[in-house]
Design an enzyme around this catalytic site. Sequence first.
Site, PDB file in Angstrom:
ATOM      1  CG  ASN A  13      -5.670  -0.011   0.036  1.00  0.00           C
ATOM      2  OD1 ASN A  13      -6.236  -0.327  -1.010  1.00  0.00           O
ATOM      3  ND2 ASN A  13      -6.149   0.918   0.861  1.00  0.00           N
ATOM      4  CE  LYS A  15      -4.468   4.358  -0.007  1.00  0.00           C
ATOM      5  NZ  LYS A  15      -4.571   5.407   0.940  1.00  0.00           N
ATOM      6  CG  HIS A 105      -9.118   2.055   3.838  1.00  0.00           C
ATOM      7  ND1 HIS A 105      -9.071   3.413   3.618  1.00  0.00           N
ATOM      8  CD2 HIS A 105      -7.828   1.633   3.841  1.00  0.00           C
ATOM      9  CE1 HIS A 105      -7.804   3.790   3.496  1.00  0.00           C
ATOM     10  NE2 HIS A 105      -7.033   2.729   3.622  1.00  0.00           N
ATOM     11  CD  GLU A 107      -8.018   6.259   1.322  1.00  0.00           C
ATOM     12  OE1 GLU A 107      -8.149   5.362   0.474  1.00  0.00           O
ATOM     13  OE2 GLU A 107      -6.915   6.744   1.641  1.00  0.00           O
ATOM     14  CD  GLU A 182      -4.785   1.692   7.345  1.00  0.00           C
ATOM     15  OE1 GLU A 182      -3.760   1.405   6.745  1.00  0.00           O
ATOM     16  OE2 GLU A 182      -5.839   2.036   6.771  1.00  0.00           O
ATOM     17  N   GLY A 188      -1.880   8.516   3.732  1.00  0.00           N
ATOM     18  CA  GLY A 188      -1.635   9.270   2.500  1.00  0.00           C
ATOM     19  C   GLY A 188      -1.149  10.682   2.724  1.00  0.00           C
ATOM     20  CB  SER A 228       2.601   7.943   5.741  1.00  0.00           C
ATOM     21  OG  SER A 228       1.537   8.755   5.264  1.00  0.00           O
TER      22      SER A 228
HETATM   23  C1  PEP Z   1      -3.853   2.755   3.383  1.00  0.00           C
HETATM   24  O1  PEP Z   1      -4.301   2.867   2.253  1.00  0.00           O
HETATM   25  O2  PEP Z   1      -4.390   1.999   4.192  1.00  0.00           O
HETATM   26  C2  PEP Z   1      -2.675   3.538   3.759  1.00  0.00           C
HETATM   27  C3  PEP Z   1      -2.173   3.378   4.949  1.00  0.00           C
HETATM   28  O3  PEP Z   1      -2.190   4.409   2.811  1.00  0.00           O
HETATM   29  P1  PEP Z   1      -0.756   5.164   2.867  1.00  0.00           P
HETATM   30  O4  PEP Z   1       0.293   4.104   3.162  1.00  0.00           O
HETATM   31  O5  PEP Z   1      -0.597   5.763   1.515  1.00  0.00           O
HETATM   32  O6  PEP Z   1      -0.811   6.153   3.969  1.00  0.00           O
END
Ligand code: PEP
Length: 277
Positions: A13, A15, A105, A107, A182, A188, A228
């Site tokens: 992803n 973003k 997601h 975010e 997640e 992040g 992460s």
């Molecule tokens: C994500 O964008 O779904 C995500 C898990 O980001 P990150 O790996 O940066 O934590």
Amino acid sequence: MIRSMRPVIVAGNWKMHTTPADAGELARLIAARSRVDRVVRVLCPPYVCLAAVRNALAGPAVEAADGSGVAVGAQDVHHEATGAFTGAISAPMLAGLATWTIVGHSERRRDACETDELIGRKLMAARAAGLRTILCVGEQLADRDAGLARDVVDRQLRTCLAGAAPAALAGDDPLGLTIAYEPVWAIGTGRNARGADAAEMAGAIRAALASIGFADGGEDVPVLYGGSVTSSNIDEFMAEPSIDGALVGGASLRPDEMAAIVARAGLTAAARAGTLA
Ligand code: PEP
């Protein structure tokens, strides 16, 4: 021994990173460096970069019916197909650009105030347009600390999937629906869940799917971990038989890191295939 027919998937992803000028080259590098048998690879760039990524992957690198190559995904879709929705992109508009999409997601839940009910409508719109979907669920840190992580994810899934007949969601496509667990506190932040916790949540996800009426108790639905993920911690998740890959944010912008993550995931894919051979 691990015994599973579920595919191993690594999705990136991107973003709100990359531009049409540099996204194609990044995709090309990732595709070239992460070529591993039996791992389904998906890259989800911003909308404006979809064409550049799709073009960069054209030819041998593009997704093939057998799962080789790299698939292109969107990061979101609107819940309607057309209409007066300024700035929005619908699932049918992605024809020729993307074959996958993320929905729900955290975010977007946070920044666009997306509710589970709305996310469910997006999911149905995406599936109606033939897009493969990655539905994100996960708890906040306060939920986890209060021992409510399973309840939160259960509620998210039940609401997101309330309007959907399981058979209609998956259709004939084994990759029609993937769930990404997640935990919001791990996205992040550089903090990641423990493998055992992710596996417990994958169990909760499949229990919810089973009670909603998914065939085989949701055992056919791939569950990814996201939060992460790097090449240094992916093994902890891939060691769990209930986890089928990763949704990767920050690390998916670094070709060598993405290649290393896919390579590690490939070991699990090979083990699963070897067991079945
Ligand atoms: C994500 O964008 O779904 C995500 C898990 O980001 P990150 O790996 O940066 O934590």
